[in-house]
Design a protein around this motif. Structure first.
Motif, PDB file in Angstrom:
ATOM      1  N   SER A   1      64.414 -13.921  52.562  1.00 51.87           N
ATOM      2  CA  SER A   1      65.064 -13.003  53.504  1.00 51.87           C
ATOM      3  C   SER A   1      65.766 -13.759  54.631  1.00 51.87           C
ATOM      4  O   SER A   1      66.609 -13.196  55.319  1.00 51.87           O
ATOM      5  CB  SER A   1      64.038 -12.024  54.070  1.00 51.87           C
ATOM      6  N   LEU A   2      65.431 -15.031  54.802  1.00 53.76           N
ATOM      7  CA  LEU A   2      66.111 -15.877  55.790  1.00 53.76           C
ATOM      8  C   LEU A   2      67.210 -16.679  55.100  1.00 53.76           C
ATOM      9  O   LEU A   2      67.123 -16.952  53.902  1.00 53.76           O
ATOM     10  CB  LEU A   2      65.134 -16.892  56.399  1.00 53.76           C
ATOM     11  N   PRO A   3      68.234 -17.114  55.838  1.00 55.32           N
ATOM     12  CA  PRO A   3      69.180 -18.069  55.264  1.00 55.32           C
ATOM     13  C   PRO A   3      68.431 -19.333  54.845  1.00 55.32           C
ATOM     14  O   PRO A   3      67.447 -19.714  55.478  1.00 55.32           O
ATOM     15  CB  PRO A   3      70.140 -18.360  56.421  1.00 55.32           C
ATOM     16  N   VAL A   4      68.902 -19.968  53.775  1.00 64.10           N
ATOM     17  CA  VAL A   4      68.215 -21.136  53.227  1.00 64.10           C
ATOM     18  C   VAL A   4      69.186 -22.310  53.156  1.00 64.10           C
ATOM     19  O   VAL A   4      70.293 -22.183  52.633  1.00 64.10           O
ATOM     20  CB  VAL A   4      67.668 -20.853  51.812  1.00 64.10           C
ATOM     21  N   LEU A   5      68.746 -23.447  53.682  1.00 63.50           N
ATOM     22  CA  LEU A   5      69.466 -24.700  53.527  1.00 63.50           C
ATOM     23  C   LEU A   5      68.782 -25.468  52.409  1.00 63.50           C
ATOM     24  O   LEU A   5      67.602 -25.817  52.527  1.00 63.50           O
ATOM     25  CB  LEU A   5      69.432 -25.511  54.822  1.00 63.50           C
TER      26      LEU A   5
ATOM     27  N   GLY B   1      68.020 -28.609  35.924  1.00 61.44           N
ATOM     28  CA  GLY B   1      68.576 -27.269  35.756  1.00 61.44           C
ATOM     29  C   GLY B   1      69.267 -26.776  37.014  1.00 61.44           C
ATOM     30  O   GLY B   1      70.339 -26.166  36.947  1.00 61.44           O
ATOM     31  N   VAL B   2      68.666 -27.028  38.174  1.00 61.69           N
ATOM     32  CA  VAL B   2      69.283 -26.632  39.445  1.00 61.69           C
ATOM     33  C   VAL B   2      70.599 -27.389  39.622  1.00 61.69           C
ATOM     34  O   VAL B   2      71.622 -26.805  39.993  1.00 61.69           O
ATOM     35  CB  VAL B   2      68.332 -26.890  40.636  1.00 61.69           C
ATOM     36  N   SER B   3      70.585 -28.684  39.337  1.00 63.28           N
ATOM     37  CA  SER B   3      71.807 -29.493  39.475  1.00 63.28           C
ATOM     38  C   SER B   3      72.892 -29.012  38.524  1.00 63.28           C
ATOM     39  O   SER B   3      74.056 -28.893  38.910  1.00 63.28           O
ATOM     40  CB  SER B   3      71.494 -30.967  39.204  1.00 63.28           C
ATOM     41  N   ARG B   4      72.523 -28.719  37.299  1.00 61.84           N
ATOM     42  CA  ARG B   4      73.488 -28.239  36.311  1.00 61.84           C
ATOM     43  C   ARG B   4      74.062 -26.894  36.718  1.00 61.84           C
ATOM     44  O   ARG B   4      75.273 -26.682  36.684  1.00 61.84           O
ATOM     45  CB  ARG B   4      72.788 -28.126  34.954  1.00 61.84           C
ATOM     46  N   ARG B   5      73.191 -25.985  37.111  1.00 58.35           N
ATOM     47  CA  ARG B   5      73.613 -24.636  37.490  1.00 58.35           C
ATOM     48  C   ARG B   5      74.597 -24.646  38.664  1.00 58.35           C
ATOM     49  O   ARG B   5      75.504 -23.834  38.741  1.00 58.35           O
ATOM     50  CB  ARG B   5      72.381 -23.821  37.856  1.00 58.35           C
ATOM     51  N   HIS B   6      74.402 -25.581  39.588  1.00 59.70           N
ATOM     52  CA  HIS B   6      75.271 -25.670  40.767  1.00 59.70           C
ATOM     53  C   HIS B   6      76.384 -26.697  40.591  1.00 59.70           C
ATOM     54  O   HIS B   6      77.069 -27.030  41.563  1.00 59.70           O
ATOM     55  CB  HIS B   6      74.431 -26.005  42.007  1.00 59.70           C
ATOM     56  N   THR B   7      76.524 -27.235  39.386  1.00 57.66           N
ATOM     57  CA  THR B   7      77.520 -28.283  39.066  1.00 57.66           C
ATOM     58  C   THR B   7      77.527 -29.393  40.115  1.00 57.66           C
ATOM     59  O   THR B   7      78.577 -29.767  40.638  1.00 57.66           O
ATOM     60  CB  THR B   7      78.942 -27.695  38.884  1.00 57.66           C
ATOM     61  N   ILE B   8      76.345 -29.899  40.412  1.00 64.78           N
ATOM     62  CA  ILE B   8      76.202 -30.963  41.399  1.00 64.78           C
ATOM     63  C   ILE B   8      76.428 -32.300  40.710  1.00 64.78           C
ATOM     64  O   ILE B   8      75.720 -32.655  39.775  1.00 64.78           O
ATOM     65  CB  ILE B   8      74.824 -30.903  42.075  1.00 64.78           C
ATOM     66  N   SER B   9      77.430 -33.024  41.175  1.00 65.74           N
ATOM     67  CA  SER B   9      77.734 -34.330  40.593  1.00 65.74           C
ATOM     68  C   SER B   9      77.531 -35.463  41.584  1.00 65.74           C
ATOM     69  O   SER B   9      77.585 -36.628  41.205  1.00 65.74           O
ATOM     70  CB  SER B   9      79.172 -34.341  40.058  1.00 65.74           C
TER      71      SER B   9
ATOM     72  N   GLN C   1      72.554 -17.351  51.532  1.00 67.31           N
ATOM     73  CA  GLN C   1      72.260 -16.173  52.344  1.00 67.31           C
ATOM     74  C   GLN C   1      72.279 -14.969  51.420  1.00 67.31           C
ATOM     75  O   GLN C   1      73.170 -14.842  50.580  1.00 67.31           O
ATOM     76  CB  GLN C   1      73.275 -16.021  53.470  1.00 67.31           C
ATOM     77  N   ASP C   2      71.292 -14.117  51.561  1.00 69.46           N
ATOM     78  CA  ASP C   2      71.173 -12.914  50.729  1.00 69.46           C
ATOM     79  C   ASP C   2      71.208 -13.243  49.244  1.00 69.46           C
ATOM     80  O   ASP C   2      71.830 -12.536  48.446  1.00 69.46           O
ATOM     81  CB  ASP C   2      72.266 -11.905  51.084  1.00 69.46           C
ATOM     82  N   GLY C   3      70.558 -14.349  48.861  1.00 63.33           N
ATOM     83  CA  GLY C   3      70.421 -14.702  47.458  1.00 63.33           C
ATOM     84  C   GLY C   3      71.617 -15.365  46.811  1.00 63.33           C
ATOM     85  O   GLY C   3      71.612 -15.619  45.615  1.00 63.33           O
ATOM     86  N   LYS C   4      72.644 -15.658  47.590  1.00 61.63           N
ATOM     87  CA  LYS C   4      73.856 -16.258  47.027  1.00 61.63           C
ATOM     88  C   LYS C   4      74.278 -17.501  47.811  1.00 61.63           C
ATOM     89  O   LYS C   4      74.112 -17.563  49.022  1.00 61.63           O
ATOM     90  CB  LYS C   4      74.999 -15.249  47.054  1.00 61.63           C
TER      91      LYS C   4
END
Length: 146
Positions: free
Chosen positions: A57-61, A102-110, A119-122
């Protein structure tokens, strides 16, 4: 902060009380004794990312890092400081890219470090690379103001 099975023990900066905080819970985290806002820094992985980050429910870094990454080690203490500076307004989640492909792949982190703001799940913003503390703090402040 000591981590144990999805929980962290956070010492209250106001009164020194040790508080057990769950990685995934709603609202702000506060001291059980004095009710001061606590810094909230936890870890997530491929299995827990959705509940720890997207359901917050809070913003996430989100700090995507690796233990062998020199720039990641430079950014880490700044990120920890921001969890204290923005206590009650921000949740900080560390994701080890080596252990969570999986997190890296999903976010295309290179490139790492990569900071994601949720924020708000996105995902609402992203910052790649090591930056000086004032620039990182300004970026987070700007994201929280949106």
């Amino acid at each position: 902060m000591a981590e144990d099975a999805g929980n962290v023990v956070v010492v209250c900066p106001a009164c020194g009380t040790k508080n057990r905080v769950r990685a995934a819970q709603s609202g702000r985290v506060r001291c059980a004794l004095c009710h001061a806002d606590l810094p909230w820094q936890v870890s997530a992985d491929d299995r827990t990312f959705a509940v720890v980050v997207e359901e917050s429910s809070l913003p996430v870094l989100v700090d995507v890092w690796a233990p062998w990454c020199g720039p990641c080690r430079m950014v880490s203490p700044i990120v920890e400081q921001m969890s204290r500076e923005f206590a009650g307004r921000l949740k900080v989640v560390k994701v080890n890219s080596d252990e969570s492909p999986g997190v890296s792949r999903r976010h295309t982190i290179s490139s790492i470090p990569t900071l994601l703001m949720y924020q708000d799940g996105k995902e609402t913003a992203r910052l790649i690379g090591a930056h000086p503390a004032p620039q990182l703090q300004q970026w987070v402040q700007q994201q929280l103001s949106v």
